[in-house]
Design a protein around this motif. Structure first.
Motif, short mmCIF file in Angstrom:
data_model
loop_
_atom_site.label_atom_id
_atom_site.label_comp_id
_atom_site.label_asym_id
_atom_site.label_seq_id
_atom_site.Cartn_x
_atom_site.Cartn_y
_atom_site.Cartn_z
N LYS A 122 0.86 -1.18 0.00
CA LYS A 122 0.00 0.00 0.00
C LYS A 122 0.90 1.23 0.00
O LYS A 122 1.84 1.32 0.80
N ILE A 123 0.63 2.16 -0.90
CA ILE A 123 1.40 3.40 -0.93
C ILE A 123 0.94 4.27 0.24
O ILE A 123 -0.20 4.75 0.26
N TYR A 124 1.81 4.43 1.21
CA TYR A 124 1.51 5.23 2.40
C TYR A 124 1.44 6.71 2.04
O TYR A 124 0.55 7.43 2.47
N GLU B 38 3.53 -1.30 3.82
CA GLU B 38 3.38 0.02 3.20
C GLU B 38 4.67 0.42 2.49
O GLU B 38 5.75 -0.12 2.77
N ALA B 39 4.53 1.36 1.58
CA ALA B 39 5.69 1.88 0.84
C ALA B 39 5.51 3.37 0.59
O ALA B 39 4.40 3.89 0.68
N VAL C 101 11.67 -1.27 -4.35
CA VAL C 101 10.99 -2.39 -5.00
C VAL C 101 10.62 -2.09 -6.45
O VAL C 101 10.33 -3.00 -7.22
N GLU C 102 10.67 -0.80 -6.81
CA GLU C 102 10.38 -0.43 -8.20
C GLU C 102 11.05 0.90 -8.51
O GLU C 102 11.09 1.80 -7.67
N GLU C 103 11.56 1.00 -9.72
CA GLU C 103 12.18 2.24 -10.21
C GLU C 103 11.66 2.49 -11.61
O GLU C 103 11.76 1.62 -12.47
N THR D 99 10.30 0.67 0.45
CA THR D 99 9.68 0.06 1.62
C THR D 99 10.76 -0.35 2.62
O THR D 99 11.96 -0.26 2.33
N LEU D 100 10.31 -0.77 3.78
CA LEU D 100 11.25 -1.24 4.79
C LEU D 100 11.74 -2.62 4.40
O LEU D 100 10.97 -3.46 3.95
#
Length: 78
Positions: free
Chosen positions: A5-7, A35-36, A61-63, A75-76
């Protein structure tokens, strides 16, 4: 992998030097598991932010490149 989930989305393109790092750090301190953060980063700050994420043990996790800036999903690390 479960869906993150995008925080929060933060725009770090107007910041230079340590500005993006401080803002990103403050938001990442609020992130919970699952969350991310979606961070919009200018090309000149990309490598600095990526190195900072590695030092802080955060996972990118994504670029993506939107043609002008970069978008990182962070994310953590577990």
């Amino acid at each position: 992998m479960t869906q993150l989930k995008i925080y929060k989305t933060i725009d770090l393109t107007g910041n230079t030097c340590s500005g993006p790092l401080g803002e990103l750090s403050g938001v990442m301190d609020e992130v919970k598991e699952g969350e991310a953060v979606e961070a919009i980063i200018s090309p000149e700050n990309l490598e600095v932010v990526k190195s900072f994420c590695s030092l802080r043990d955060w996972k990118i996790v994504e670029e993506k490149n939107n043609g002008k800036n970069y978008i990182l999903i962070i994310t953590l690390a577990k």
